[in-house]
Write a protein that holds these residues in place. Structure first.
Motif, PDB file in Angstrom:
ATOM      1  N   VAL A   1       0.852  -1.188   0.000  1.00 32.65           N
ATOM      2  CA  VAL A   1       0.000   0.000   0.000  1.00 32.65           C
ATOM      3  C   VAL A   1       0.890   1.241   0.000  1.00 32.65           C
ATOM      4  CG1 VAL A   1      -1.690   1.317   1.340  1.00 32.65           C
ATOM      5  CG2 VAL A   1      -1.881  -1.173   1.177  1.00 32.65           C
ATOM      6  N   HIS A   2       0.652   2.131  -0.948  1.00 34.58           N
ATOM      7  CA  HIS A   2       1.392   3.393  -1.044  1.00 34.58           C
ATOM      8  C   HIS A   2       0.418   4.545  -0.809  1.00 34.58           C
ATOM      9  CE1 HIS A   2       5.027   1.886  -3.655  1.00 34.58           C
ATOM     10  NE2 HIS A   2       4.946   1.306  -2.473  1.00 34.58           N
TER      11      HIS A   2
ATOM     12  N   TRP B   1      -2.083   4.721   1.207  1.00 33.21           N
ATOM     13  CA  TRP B   1      -3.436   4.193   1.354  1.00 33.21           C
ATOM     14  C   TRP B   1      -4.135   3.935   0.016  1.00 33.21           C
ATOM     15  CZ3 TRP B   1      -1.634   8.355   4.295  1.00 33.21           C
ATOM     16  CH2 TRP B   1      -1.299   8.032   5.611  1.00 33.21           C
TER      17      TRP B   1
ATOM     18  N   CYS C   1      -2.242  -7.506   0.346  1.00 33.06           N
ATOM     19  CA  CYS C   1      -1.453  -6.271   0.372  1.00 33.06           C
ATOM     20  C   CYS C   1      -0.682  -6.178   1.678  1.00 33.06           C
ATOM     21  CB  CYS C   1      -2.345  -5.044   0.187  1.00 33.06           C
ATOM     22  SG  CYS C   1      -3.578  -4.788   1.485  1.00 33.06           S
TER      23      CYS C   1
ATOM     24  N   CYS D   1       1.268  -3.396   4.438  1.00 35.45           N
ATOM     25  CA  CYS D   1       1.213  -1.994   4.855  1.00 35.45           C
ATOM     26  C   CYS D   1       2.008  -1.809   6.135  1.00 35.45           C
ATOM     27  CB  CYS D   1      -0.240  -1.558   5.072  1.00 35.45           C
ATOM     28  SG  CYS D   1      -1.106  -2.497   6.366  1.00 35.45           S
TER      29      CYS D   1
ATOM     30  N   THR E   1      -4.435   0.050   5.701  1.00 39.22           N
ATOM     31  CA  THR E   1      -4.588  -0.019   4.242  1.00 39.22           C
ATOM     32  C   THR E   1      -5.485   1.058   3.671  1.00 39.22           C
ATOM     33  OG1 THR E   1      -6.536  -1.457   4.323  1.00 39.22           O
ATOM     34  CG2 THR E   1      -4.375  -2.525   4.378  1.00 39.22           C
TER      35      THR E   1
ATOM     36  N   SER F   1      -4.677  -8.338   4.371  1.00 37.26           N
ATOM     37  CA  SER F   1      -3.593  -7.359   4.534  1.00 37.26           C
ATOM     38  C   SER F   1      -2.641  -7.860   5.601  1.00 37.26           C
ATOM     39  CB  SER F   1      -4.146  -5.979   4.924  1.00 37.26           C
ATOM     40  OG  SER F   1      -4.766  -6.014   6.195  1.00 37.26           O
TER      41      SER F   1
ATOM     42  N   GLU G   1       7.728  -0.875   8.951  1.00 42.17           N
ATOM     43  CA  GLU G   1       7.597   0.401   8.242  1.00 42.17           C
ATOM     44  C   GLU G   1       8.846   0.688   7.412  1.00 42.17           C
ATOM     45  OE1 GLU G   1       5.950   2.985   6.562  1.00 42.17           O
ATOM     46  OE2 GLU G   1       4.751   2.779   8.390  1.00 42.17           O
TER      47      GLU G   1
END
Length: 261
Positions: free
Chosen positions: A53-54, A56, A83, A85, A89, A112, A117
């Motif tokens: 996820v970039h 959101w 995905c 994150c 997300t 997800s 991070e």
């Protein structure tokens, strides 16, 4: 058939686990964009989409690929998405599902994984401490193992997503601004006195945005996804994104973050 994009390795790890368990093809989206993007599925073959996820939202490279791809006979095949994150997300999977619907693909399940991070280009964003990294990865392993069973059994209606407190606002307001104005390679710099000329940044860039001639330079051709793979993989922290990352840590999957005080 599993299509995936990954910068610092979180999503690649998850996609590889899925491919091994399902014994289905694993295709890297940046490589596929250099082809006609036309596919024919084997009988009963699943369709998987894995992405980080970039802001959101799904990364622009993933959305571009879906708009270009053509899958013969996709209707009726089991489709899923996974995905990764850093914390939440937003509505990234909903956005992906909307893109896929234009190709006649309906998602049957989604998952997800909250991973360490890696985006460190904003004042309040840092890499996780090693203990937190380990905690996130262990929880992600457990969630992924459970999702592999879901996919293996072709379960429908399964959705386990970390949406966050205000997913619409994060995806359609903050995320829209982020993806429109902050995805750029123009702020990347290299400290030529620190650089050891290893070329790893160019090798690790998933979209080939770096030209390496003794030191790296970025193409500025809108191919950058701002995944920060070049920054995180630099063994001497010679690459930075503006000034903000000079005192930030580094992370990629399989490597404990180098934390800078």
């Amino acid at each position: 058939m599993i299509f995936y994009f990954s910068g610092t390795g979180n999503t690649r790890w998850a996609a590889q686990q899925l491919a091994t368990a399902t014994r289905e093809r694993l295709l890297f989206i940046p490589d596929e964009l250099n082809t006609p993007c036309e596919y024919t599925l084997d009988e009963d073959e699943r369709i998987g989409f894995c992405f980080p996820v970039h802001g959101w939202q799904p990364p622009h490279i993933v959305r571009e690929f879906i708009r270009r791809m053509s899958i013969t006979g996709a209707a009726g095949h089991y489709a899923y998405t996974l995905c990764t994150c850093g914390d939440s997300t937003g509505l990234a999977v909903t956005m992906l599902a909307k893109e896929l619907s234009t190709k006649g693909i309906s998602l049957q399940s989604s998952q997800s994984l909250v991973m360490p991070e890696s985006y460190v280009c904003l004042p309040f964003m840092y890499t996780d401490k090693p203990e937190r990294e380990r905690e996130k990865i262990e929880k992600a392993r457990q969630a992924l193992d459970a999702f592999i069973k879901v996919v293996g059994q072709r379960q429908t209606g399964f959705s386990e997503l970390t949406l966050g407190l205000t997913p619409w606002t994060f995806s359609h307001v903050i995320g829209a601004y982020f993806n429109r104005f902050m995805i750029s390679d123009k702020k990347f710099t290299v400290d030529s006195d620190t650089c050891i000329h290893c070329g790893r940044c160019a090798k690790e860039c998933p979209v080939g945005d770096i030209v390496f001639e003794e030191t790296p330079s970025w193409k500025h051709d809108n191919s950058c996804t701002c995944c920060l793979s070049c920054y995180h993989h630099c063994p001497v922290h010679a690459i930075n994104y503006g000034r903000i990352t000079r005192q930030r840590g580094q992370y990629y999957f399989g490597h404990t973050a180098a934390h800078t005080p």
